[in-house]
Write a protein that holds these residues in place. Structure first.
Motif, PDB file in Angstrom:
ATOM      1  N   PRO A 101      35.986  44.348  22.269  1.00 19.04           N
ATOM      2  CA  PRO A 101      35.097  44.358  23.445  1.00 19.04           C
ATOM      3  C   PRO A 101      35.932  44.438  24.724  1.00 19.04           C
ATOM      4  O   PRO A 101      37.053  43.918  24.783  1.00 19.04           O
ATOM      5  CB  PRO A 101      34.375  43.005  23.344  1.00 19.04           C
ATOM      6  N   SER A 102      35.397  45.067  25.738  1.00 21.64           N
ATOM      7  CA  SER A 102      36.139  45.271  26.992  1.00 21.64           C
ATOM      8  C   SER A 102      36.597  43.961  27.617  1.00 21.64           C
ATOM      9  O   SER A 102      37.659  43.885  28.231  1.00 21.64           O
ATOM     10  CB  SER A 102      35.266  46.026  27.989  1.00 21.64           C
ATOM     11  N   ILE A 103      35.771  42.928  27.447  1.00 24.39           N
ATOM     12  CA  ILE A 103      36.081  41.645  28.089  1.00 24.39           C
ATOM     13  C   ILE A 103      37.386  41.057  27.556  1.00 24.39           C
ATOM     14  O   ILE A 103      38.032  40.240  28.215  1.00 24.39           O
ATOM     15  CB  ILE A 103      34.904  40.659  27.865  1.00 24.39           C
ATOM     16  N   GLU A 193      33.697  42.117  37.293  1.00 24.96           N
ATOM     17  CA  GLU A 193      33.164  41.624  38.564  1.00 24.96           C
ATOM     18  C   GLU A 193      32.417  40.298  38.399  1.00 24.96           C
ATOM     19  O   GLU A 193      32.322  39.518  39.348  1.00 24.96           O
ATOM     20  CB  GLU A 193      32.236  42.673  39.181  1.00 24.96           C
ATOM     21  N   LEU A 194      31.875  40.072  37.193  1.00 25.33           N
ATOM     22  CA  LEU A 194      31.192  38.799  36.956  1.00 25.33           C
ATOM     23  C   LEU A 194      32.179  37.639  36.904  1.00 25.33           C
ATOM     24  O   LEU A 194      31.860  36.516  37.287  1.00 25.33           O
ATOM     25  CB  LEU A 194      30.406  38.862  35.641  1.00 25.33           C
ATOM     26  N   THR A 199      33.645  41.514  46.065  1.00 28.47           N
ATOM     27  CA  THR A 199      32.457  42.279  46.441  1.00 28.47           C
ATOM     28  C   THR A 199      32.129  43.294  45.354  1.00 28.47           C
ATOM     29  O   THR A 199      33.009  43.905  44.775  1.00 28.47           O
ATOM     30  CB  THR A 199      32.708  43.008  47.766  1.00 28.47           C
ATOM     31  N   GLY A 200      30.839  43.468  45.101  1.00 30.10           N
ATOM     32  CA  GLY A 200      30.411  44.436  44.091  1.00 30.10           C
ATOM     33  C   GLY A 200      29.090  44.011  43.487  1.00 30.10           C
ATOM     34  O   GLY A 200      28.585  42.914  43.763  1.00 30.10           O
ATOM     35  N   LEU A 201      28.517  44.888  42.668  1.00 32.27           N
ATOM     36  CA  LEU A 201      27.227  44.579  42.056  1.00 32.27           C
ATOM     37  C   LEU A 201      27.334  43.408  41.079  1.00 32.27           C
ATOM     38  O   LEU A 201      26.408  42.606  40.955  1.00 32.27           O
ATOM     39  CB  LEU A 201      26.693  45.823  41.336  1.00 32.27           C
ATOM     40  N   GLY A 202      28.457  43.314  40.389  1.00 31.56           N
ATOM     41  CA  GLY A 202      28.657  42.192  39.477  1.00 31.56           C
ATOM     42  C   GLY A 202      28.677  40.862  40.222  1.00 31.56           C
ATOM     43  O   GLY A 202      28.131  39.859  39.749  1.00 31.56           O
ATOM     44  N   GLN A 203      29.289  40.863  41.401  1.00 36.08           N
ATOM     45  CA  GLN A 203      29.336  39.647  42.197  1.00 36.08           C
ATOM     46  C   GLN A 203      27.935  39.278  42.698  1.00 36.08           C
ATOM     47  O   GLN A 203      27.578  38.111  42.769  1.00 36.08           O
ATOM     48  CB  GLN A 203      30.295  39.857  43.380  1.00 36.08           C
ATOM     49  N   MET A 207      26.031  35.815  42.050  1.00 36.56           N
ATOM     50  CA  MET A 207      25.421  35.016  43.110  1.00 36.56           C
ATOM     51  C   MET A 207      23.973  34.670  42.780  1.00 36.56           C
ATOM     52  O   MET A 207      23.507  33.546  42.986  1.00 36.56           O
ATOM     53  CB  MET A 207      25.482  35.773  44.443  1.00 36.56           C
ATOM     54  N   GLY A 208      23.243  35.672  42.244  1.00 32.94           N
ATOM     55  CA  GLY A 208      21.848  35.426  41.866  1.00 32.94           C
ATOM     56  C   GLY A 208      21.743  34.349  40.796  1.00 32.94           C
ATOM     57  O   GLY A 208      20.863  33.479  40.844  1.00 32.94           O
ATOM     58  N   ARG A 209      22.688  34.387  39.837  1.00 33.01           N
ATOM     59  CA  ARG A 209      22.661  33.380  38.771  1.00 33.01           C
ATOM     60  C   ARG A 209      22.967  31.991  39.326  1.00 33.01           C
ATOM     61  O   ARG A 209      22.301  31.010  39.004  1.00 33.01           O
ATOM     62  CB  ARG A 209      23.679  33.750  37.698  1.00 33.01           C
TER      63      ARG A 209
END
Length: 252
Positions: A101-103, A193-194, A199-203, A207-209
């Protein structure tokens, strides 16, 4: 037109059913947000430019990482496909690494490059590189031998053989690998990014989580889905259609 109408009706029906389920209050709002809440969060993200900035930063990262993956992956795939020694050695390693897996590349990336942009680009490259390599390798191996012999009889060799015989003949498989590599690159980028605050969509997802703001999480997920559909329809689908026409598999 019928196709577009069917698709529009499907999505309208989906949103209507989603809204009905939310109004039934089967699940609390913080677990399953309503379409109205997601739309409001989306408009807020547009108003404060956070969605726009996050999308641009993520697109920049994916463009650099995916571009590197294409160059390295196609070069390595052609080399493995044309060399038995590389096939017996590097080829088996590439297939083995593809199962990771990439992670899994993230700890190595942080150790080697620290918490930086280069670490994230490394994860993106490793996420897309292997699938592009394997597809290119497969495409080269499946080229009919008569194509290569015909090229050799006409004096083609080296770079001429590569650009006039091997590359066009292997192109359908390469495009399939590019499409697969694109999706793997996005998954790798989001994983990076998670975990790395930047900065980015993952971030924005993170933030939403952390704020327990499921409206924002769903809004960012919808942005990712739309981006994926746009690139698929505007780039890969057109490329595949063009190749099918060129190979006589589809009428113009």
């Amino acid at each position: 037109m019928k196709k577009l109408t069917r698709r529009l009706l499907f999505y309208l029906g989906f949103i209507f059913l989603w809204q009905l389920l939310c109004q039934a209050k089967i699940w609390p709002e913080y677990m399953v947000p309503s379409p109205r809440g997601v739309l409001a969060s989306f408009l807020d993200g547009l108003a404060d430019h956070s969605f726009f900035i996050g999308t641009l930063v993520s697109l920049k990262r994916i463009a650099i990482g995916y571009g590197i993956s294409i160059i390295l992956g196609m070069g390595l795939g052609f080399a493995i496909g044309r060399s038995q020694i590389l096939e017996d050695t590097v080829g088996s390693l590439v297939v083995g690494l593809q199962t990771l897996p990439s992670i899994c590349w993230l700890p190595l990336a942080i150790l080697w490059f620290g918490l930086s942009e280069r670490a994230m680009l490394f994860v993106v490259v490793m996420g897309a590189l292997l699938s592009i390599t394997i597809s290119t390798d497969s495409g080269v191996k499946n080229i009919p031998a008569i194509f290569v012999k015909a090229g050799q009889n006409m004096g083609a060799k080296g770079l001429t053989m590569l650009t006039t015989i091997l590359l066009p003949a292997a192109l359908p498989a390469i495009v399939t690998g590019l499409k697969q590599g694109w999706s793997f690159a996005w998954r790798s980028l989001m994983a990076g990014e998670l975990l790395y605050v930047s900065t980015g969509l993952g971030q924005l997802l993170m933030m939403g989580r952390e704020l327990n703001d499921m409206n924002r999480v769903i809004a960012v997920m919808l942005i990712l889905i739309v981006l994926g559909l746009l690139f698929d329809r505007l780039l890969f689908a057109r490329l595949e259609r063009s190749i099918r026409r060129r190979w006589g598999l589809e009428t113009a």
